[in-house]
Design a protein around this motif. Structure first.
Motif, PDB file in Angstrom:
ATOM      1  N   SER A 144       0.785  -1.242   0.000  1.00  0.00           N
ATOM      2  CA  SER A 144       0.000   0.000   0.000  1.00  0.00           C
ATOM      3  C   SER A 144       0.814   1.287   0.000  1.00  0.00           C
ATOM      4  CB  SER A 144      -0.967   0.012   1.187  1.00  0.00           C
ATOM      5  OG  SER A 144      -2.080  -0.813   0.924  1.00  0.00           O
ATOM      6  N   VAL A 145       2.144   1.215   0.148  1.00  0.00           N
ATOM      7  CA  VAL A 145       2.895   2.465  -0.009  1.00  0.00           C
ATOM      8  C   VAL A 145       2.807   2.953  -1.451  1.00  0.00           C
ATOM      9  CG1 VAL A 145       4.462   2.019   1.911  1.00  0.00           C
ATOM     10  CG2 VAL A 145       5.075   1.228  -0.375  1.00  0.00           C
ATOM     11  N   GLN A 146       2.328   2.094  -2.353  1.00  0.00           N
ATOM     12  CA  GLN A 146       2.098   2.541  -3.724  1.00  0.00           C
ATOM     13  C   GLN A 146       1.016   3.627  -3.790  1.00  0.00           C
ATOM     14  OE1 GLN A 146       3.024   0.331  -7.176  1.00  0.00           O
ATOM     15  NE2 GLN A 146       0.864   0.015  -7.606  1.00  0.00           N
ATOM     16  N   LYS A 147       0.191   3.698  -2.772  1.00  0.00           N
ATOM     17  CA  LYS A 147      -0.831   4.747  -2.736  1.00  0.00           C
ATOM     18  C   LYS A 147      -0.207   6.145  -2.722  1.00  0.00           C
ATOM     19  CE  LYS A 147      -4.555   2.041  -0.573  1.00  0.00           C
ATOM     20  NZ  LYS A 147      -4.005   0.690  -0.472  1.00  0.00           N
ATOM     21  N   LEU A 148       1.059   6.234  -2.314  1.00  0.00           N
ATOM     22  CA  LEU A 148       1.739   7.534  -2.374  1.00  0.00           C
ATOM     23  C   LEU A 148       1.966   7.962  -3.820  1.00  0.00           C
ATOM     24  CD1 LEU A 148       4.396   7.240   0.484  1.00  0.00           C
ATOM     25  CD2 LEU A 148       2.107   8.254   0.554  1.00  0.00           C
ATOM     26  N   LEU A 149       2.249   7.010  -4.700  1.00  0.00           N
ATOM     27  CA  LEU A 149       2.379   7.347  -6.118  1.00  0.00           C
ATOM     28  C   LEU A 149       1.037   7.806  -6.673  1.00  0.00           C
ATOM     29  CD1 LEU A 149       3.923   7.513  -8.765  1.00  0.00           C
ATOM     30  CD2 LEU A 149       3.548   5.048  -9.082  1.00  0.00           C
ATOM     31  N   LEU A 150      -0.039   7.174  -6.242  1.00  0.00           N
ATOM     32  CA  LEU A 150      -1.378   7.620  -6.643  1.00  0.00           C
ATOM     33  C   LEU A 150      -1.615   9.042  -6.166  1.00  0.00           C
ATOM     34  CD1 LEU A 150      -4.190   6.924  -7.836  1.00  0.00           C
ATOM     35  CD2 LEU A 150      -4.810   6.073  -5.564  1.00  0.00           C
TER      36      LEU A 150
END
Length: 439
Positions: A144-150
């Motif tokens: 879910s740290v990919q949500k930072l790219l979002l």
């Protein structure tokens, strides 16, 4: 001349089918040098490494040693997917000393704390100096740290005051995965959706935001925009497949890339406000007969670490625990990123806090590399001759990062083309033979 023609033809076939070609087939993307030299780094590298693996002169390398690791209990996890092939120019982004699978710290710095994370990095959000890291350019799965790219991609595109309706497609998330509690048909302000994403890691919230920011192509367009933003930021090892960070084939990132993405997020005042929000009330949806409820920020750093600025937690069975956190102390703002951690003997945010403490102990001006500026690498690429695949405009193919079996599957069009050509040739010869016979 014939040999050159055969080589050119073979290269064209390989490029057209997505099969990797040798580096000599096309120019590597240039990596701009740092504007000022940084102190020579001490690089702790695995026993199989050495000066060449760390990218620093032999005189600046201590005897090979691995990253300090904390003992962690064995856990059952799915097999790790095969990452894409290493690209030397991508591993050197930010400085040659960062091209190591081991530990790299400035001369004279204290040894960092032992953590269970597979890779990590600590950097200064303001100066961009990289203070140290363990395998900063090693591939990892983000969760879910990919949500930072979002967030870095969509925050500038979406009006937080706009009211949007959640669709059935937005609710299509993995059963049992993280959700904030939005309902299909419900109407919410985009600000509420953002807080559901960042406080509670809502995967349905990620789908909503990616769909809204993706334009006519919806969620697929949103994911494509995320990959374009990663490339603009210089996060060349990052490839998004899902907007939420739920595992997807070919989805990877690195500790260095996460620091670039986090730096872009913390440059946005709206993100900084969201990241420090402790609670938020999600409104009732009378038409769907659901009551309002309160959500809380899951990032314990903001409650327990003095000077915390916020961040993001993540977990999947495949990625294990991932974490991004930032804090300020004595006029310095640092960010820590880590991938592949286990929650014992310390949770992800606690490991991040320990690394932040270490980072604040590193003297100002000490660095082993730097975070490249947004647009820096794309500007350099635009000034150079375009690579052979630039015309497609597509993100890195997911198949390039799949397991070995996926690589075989990815090559089936080549086999089909060859088989088709052979079959056509055979048919033509057979027709000629039959045409010469009496009827």
């Amino acid at each position: 001349m014939k040999v050159r023609l055969l080589v050119a033809t073979a290269t064209a076939v390989l490029l057209g089918t997505g099969v990797p070609v040798p580096a000599a087939a096309g120019p590597a993307a240039p990596v701009p040098a740092a504007p000022a030299p940084v102190p020579v780094a001490r690089a702790f590298v695995p026993a199989t490494g050495g000066a060449a693996a760390s990218g620093v002169p032999a005189s600046g390398v201590v005897p090979p040693a691995p990253c300090p690791k904390a003992p962690a209990p064995r856990v059952s996890r799915p097999p790790r997917p095969s990452p894409p092939p290493a690209v030397p120019s991508e591993r050197a982004v930010g400085g040659p000393a960062l091209d190591t699978a081991g530990l790299v710290v400035p001369p004279g710095a204290a040894r960092p704390p032992a953590v269970t994370a597979i890779s990590w990095l600590v950097a200064d959000l303001d100066t961009g100096e990289v203070l140290g890291g363990c395998g900063p350019h090693e591939y990892g799965t983000p969760a879910s740290v990919q949500k930072l790219l979002l967030a870095a991609t969509m925050l500038p595109r979406l009006d937080p005051r706009q009211v949007v309706t959640v669709t059935d497609e937005d609710m299509d998330i993995e059963p049992g995965s993280s959700a904030v509690g939005l309902v299909a048909g419900g109407r919410y302000r985009i600000e509420t959706v953002w807080l559901g994403l960042l406080l509670q890691s809502g995967n349905e919230a990620a789908n909503v935001l990616a769909r809204l920011g993706g334009g006519a192509d919806g969620m697929a367009g949103g994911v494509r925009a995320m990959n374009e933003e990663a490339h603009r930021l210089g996060a060349l090892q990052t490839h998004a497949v899902t907007p939420s960070g739920l595992d997807g084939r070919g989805q990877f990132t690195s500790a260095y890339d996460l620091a670039l993405i986090a730096r872009a997020c913390f440059a946005d005042p709206t993100f900084r406000r969201y990241a420090l929000t402790e609670t938020h009330r999600v409104p009732a949806q009378p038409a769907q007969r659901t009551k309002g409820f309160e959500i809380q920020n899951e990032n314990q750093l903001i409650y327990r670490y003095p000077g915390a600025l916020g961040g993001k937690t993540g977990f999947t069975d495949l990625a294990r625990h991932t974490y991004v956190g930032a804090a300020q102390r004595n006029g310095r703002r640092l960010v820590v990123t880590l991938l592949g951690a286990e929650p014992q003997p310390a949770r992800g945010w606690e490991q991040g806090a320990a690394l932040l403490d270490w980072g604040f102990s590193v003297p100002r001006g000490s660095a082993v590399g730097r975070l490249v500026e947004p647009g820096e690498l794309t500007a350099a690429s635009a000034a150079a001759p375009p690579p052979a695949l630039a015309a497609t405009g597509d993100p890195r193919p997911a198949a390039a990062s799949g397991p070995f079996e996926d690589g075989l599957i990815a090559r089936w069009p080549v086999a089909v083309a060859v088989a088709t050509a052979v079959a056509l040739l055979g048919a033509a010869l057979l027709w000629r033979r039959r045409a010469g016979r009496p009827r």
